[in-house]
Design an enzyme around this catalytic site. Sequence first.
Site, PDB file in Angstrom:
ATOM      1  N   GLY A 168     -17.432  -2.693   7.777  1.00  0.00           N
ATOM      2  CA  GLY A 168     -16.920  -2.066   6.552  1.00  0.00           C
ATOM      3  C   GLY A 168     -16.861  -3.117   5.455  1.00  0.00           C
TER       4      GLY A 168
ATOM      5  CD  GLU B 159     -18.443   2.017  -5.168  1.00  0.00           C
ATOM      6  OE1 GLU B 159     -18.678   1.220  -6.084  1.00  0.00           O
ATOM      7  OE2 GLU B 159     -18.622   3.234  -5.245  1.00  0.00           O
TER       8      GLU B 159
ATOM      9  CD  GLN C 206      10.733   9.427  -7.414  1.00  0.00           C
ATOM     10  OE1 GLN C 206       9.891   9.638  -6.544  1.00  0.00           O
ATOM     11  NE2 GLN C 206      12.025   9.521  -7.192  1.00  0.00           N
TER      12      GLN C 206
HETATM   13  C1  LIG Z   1     -13.554   8.247   0.449  1.00  0.00           C
HETATM   14  C2  LIG Z   1     -14.470   7.180   0.955  1.00  0.00           C
HETATM   15  C3  LIG Z   1     -15.829   7.220   0.591  1.00  0.00           C
HETATM   16  C4  LIG Z   1     -16.724   6.245   1.069  1.00  0.00           C
HETATM   17  N1  LIG Z   1     -18.050   6.345   0.765  1.00  0.00           N
HETATM   18  C5  LIG Z   1     -18.931   5.433   1.259  1.00  0.00           C
HETATM   19  C6  LIG Z   1     -20.349   5.556   0.994  1.00  0.00           C
HETATM   20  O1  LIG Z   1     -20.791   6.465   0.297  1.00  0.00           O
HETATM   21  N2  LIG Z   1     -21.182   4.643   1.548  1.00  0.00           N
HETATM   22  C7  LIG Z   1     -20.756   3.611   2.323  1.00  0.00           C
HETATM   23  O2  LIG Z   1     -21.565   2.835   2.777  1.00  0.00           O
HETATM   24  N3  LIG Z   1     -19.412   3.480   2.603  1.00  0.00           N
HETATM   25  C8  LIG Z   1     -18.499   4.353   2.085  1.00  0.00           C
HETATM   26  N4  LIG Z   1     -17.148   4.251   2.370  1.00  0.00           N
HETATM   27  C9  LIG Z   1     -16.704   3.185   3.270  1.00  0.00           C
HETATM   28  C10 LIG Z   1     -16.003   2.060   2.535  1.00  0.00           C
HETATM   29  O3  LIG Z   1     -16.919   1.316   1.778  1.00  0.00           O
HETATM   30  C11 LIG Z   1     -15.250   1.224   3.568  1.00  0.00           C
HETATM   31  O4  LIG Z   1     -14.160   2.029   4.005  1.00  0.00           O
HETATM   32  C12 LIG Z   1     -14.747  -0.088   3.006  1.00  0.00           C
HETATM   33  O5  LIG Z   1     -15.821  -0.979   2.800  1.00  0.00           O
HETATM   34  C13 LIG Z   1     -13.722  -0.755   3.935  1.00  0.00           C
HETATM   35  O6  LIG Z   1     -14.221  -0.833   5.232  1.00  0.00           O
HETATM   36  P1  LIG Z   1     -13.346  -0.292   6.475  1.00  0.00           P
HETATM   37  O7  LIG Z   1     -12.797   1.048   6.104  1.00  0.00           O
HETATM   38  O8  LIG Z   1     -14.174  -0.417   7.684  1.00  0.00           O
HETATM   39  O9  LIG Z   1     -12.118  -1.269   6.538  1.00  0.00           O
HETATM   40  P2  LIG Z   1     -12.063  -2.766   7.224  1.00  0.00           P
HETATM   41  O10 LIG Z   1     -13.229  -3.579   6.768  1.00  0.00           O
HETATM   42  O11 LIG Z   1     -11.870  -2.557   8.679  1.00  0.00           O
HETATM   43  O12 LIG Z   1     -10.763  -3.294   6.557  1.00  0.00           O
HETATM   44  C14 LIG Z   1      -9.482  -2.700   6.792  1.00  0.00           C
HETATM   45  C15 LIG Z   1      -8.490  -3.348   5.875  1.00  0.00           C
HETATM   46  O13 LIG Z   1      -8.396  -4.736   6.186  1.00  0.00           O
HETATM   47  C16 LIG Z   1      -8.117  -5.479   5.024  1.00  0.00           C
HETATM   48  N5  LIG Z   1      -9.199  -6.453   4.801  1.00  0.00           N
HETATM   49  C17 LIG Z   1     -10.532  -6.312   5.010  1.00  0.00           C
HETATM   50  N6  LIG Z   1     -11.200  -7.402   4.649  1.00  0.00           N
HETATM   51  C18 LIG Z   1     -10.304  -8.275   4.177  1.00  0.00           C
HETATM   52  C19 LIG Z   1     -10.381  -9.599   3.647  1.00  0.00           C
HETATM   53  N7  LIG Z   1     -11.562 -10.235   3.496  1.00  0.00           N
HETATM   54  N8  LIG Z   1      -9.223 -10.204   3.285  1.00  0.00           N
HETATM   55  C20 LIG Z   1      -8.031  -9.585   3.421  1.00  0.00           C
HETATM   56  N9  LIG Z   1      -7.885  -8.332   3.909  1.00  0.00           N
HETATM   57  C21 LIG Z   1      -9.010  -7.690   4.278  1.00  0.00           C
HETATM   58  C22 LIG Z   1      -8.040  -4.461   3.875  1.00  0.00           C
HETATM   59  O14 LIG Z   1      -6.700  -4.077   3.684  1.00  0.00           O
HETATM   60  C23 LIG Z   1      -8.854  -3.314   4.391  1.00  0.00           C
HETATM   61  O15 LIG Z   1      -8.513  -2.076   3.758  1.00  0.00           O
HETATM   62  C24 LIG Z   1     -16.236   5.208   1.898  1.00  0.00           C
HETATM   63  C25 LIG Z   1     -14.882   5.152   2.223  1.00  0.00           C
HETATM   64  C26 LIG Z   1     -14.009   6.126   1.765  1.00  0.00           C
HETATM   65  C27 LIG Z   1     -12.557   6.057   2.145  1.00  0.00           C
END
Ligand SMILES: Cc1cc2nc3c(=O)[nH]c(=O)nc-3n(C[C@H](O)[C@H](O)[C@H](O)COP(=O)(O)OP(=O)(O)OC[C@H]3O[C@@H](n4cnc5c(N)ncnc54)[C@H](O)[C@@H]3O)c2cc1C
Length: 400
Positions: free
Chosen positions: A123, A367, A340
């Site tokens: 992600g 993003e 709120q």
């Molecule tokens: C509504 C929605 C639409 C989306 N649409 C698309 C799309 O069209 N195409 C696509 O490819 N993806 C899409 N995504 C995926 C999105 O890009 C990922 O959810 C995002 O990149 C985060 O990856 P993850 O959810 O796997 O979280 P993870 O990478 O597992 O991270 C979880 C949490 O860990 C923390 N974290 C992560 N990295 C760090 C860091 N370096 N330092 C400190 N804290 C950190 C943050 O709090 C993060 O939220 C979408 C997501 C949503 C919710």
Amino acid sequence: MTGFALGVDQEEWCGQLRALAAERLRPLAEKGEPGRVNRPLLAALGELGLLERVFASGALELCLLRESLAYGCTEAETALALQGLGAYPVLRAGSERQRERWLPGVRAGRTVAAFALSEPGAGSDAAALALAATADPAADGDGDGDGDGDGRGWRLSGEKCWISNAPEADFYTVFARTGEGPGAKGVSAFLVPADRPGLSGAALDMLSPHPIGSLTFDGVPVGPGDLLGEPGRGFRVAMDTLNLFRPSVGAFAVGMARAALDATLAYTADRTAFGGTLSDLQAVAHRVAEMATRTEAARLLVYAAAGAYDRGAGDVPRRAAMAKLLATETAQYVVDHAVQLHGAVALQRGHLLEHLYREVRAPRIYEGASEVQRTIIAKELYAGAAGAAGAAGMAGVTAR
Ligand SMILES: Cc1cc2nc3c(=O)[nH]c(=O)nc-3n(C[C@H](O)[C@H](O)[C@H](O)COP(=O)(O)OP(=O)(O)OC[C@H]3O[C@@H](n4cnc5c(N)ncnc54)[C@H](O)[C@@H]3O)c2cc1C
């Protein structure tokens, strides 16, 4: 835009867009099925020439479009943005043939695009993606796998998840590992039509009604004609796309914050309590002042980042990250306080703020989550500081 103010024409255009969103697009959005691609809404965005503007204009215009549509109809805003996200790699890195085949339909709102980068195991750390593109001369990408291409094909195997517009899109911009190098170096971008054999998907149900799903690639054939840009250069295509779209995610957030703020101004000026209106209570009025000030700061930072992109400035990654970070966090603050200050009525299903409360959450994650934006900002700041120190050192050497 001059300095920190929009021009008269830009202000007028934004006003027209807000009216279009509320009067023409909102009714179409309400008729759509939550969580599904709304094709009549997309067709209307095409007819109104708004999808064309996504590709023909610069980053600032894209931000004004997204902010103004979000103010009146978040579903229309999202449909427009997803077309841009999915198709921008084709515009930027696609061949003449790919552009002619796919972009007219995208602009007209007939052809649905999607951007497929994220995976179950990748992600925030997108360069860790694992979708495998395995060389297979028989996989020529024309969909029949009969090997009548030029013998330089691949088969895609693996999973993508959280892909907006999946599984209903007509084509996907897919980032896969062709293995020219480790990490980002080994990634290539492909345009994969949805009807390729071996490609399937499933819808995912989210907090806010967003068309999104997962994709499974079971030996999907792709050929050289499906590549977007050079093999091994796909990660650059993804990052260029995100650099353009990041400030505009901030603009989406600003549009939601402004809608929540205006609703709160109207409501608190009207709602009676304790012998006056809510706005007579200093705690309420000061909160509204804080909401407005933060929204304005976010708006200006978004415009500044977009302006920097349009000028081709060198500090776009830092500015884009700052704009996205501040605007999405601000919108969360503003919408929460708007709820709120409305009290119970804001929590009733169907209320604008109940809708915005669910909508505002995801942009802090996608993003690039807020933490990732802070990492980008810090990296750019320290690189700049090291560069400046190096230059000062050199100047000292020269002076001696
Ligand atoms: C509504 C929605 C639409 C989306 N649409 C698309 C799309 O069209 N195409 C696509 O490819 N993806 C899409 N995504 C995926 C999105 O890009 C990922 O959810 C995002 O990149 C985060 O990856 P993850 O959810 O796997 O979280 P993870 O990478 O597992 O991270 C979880 C949490 O860990 C923390 N974290 C992560 N990295 C760090 C860091 N370096 N330092 C400190 N804290 C950190 C943050 O709090 C993060 O939220 C979408 C997501 C949503 C919710």
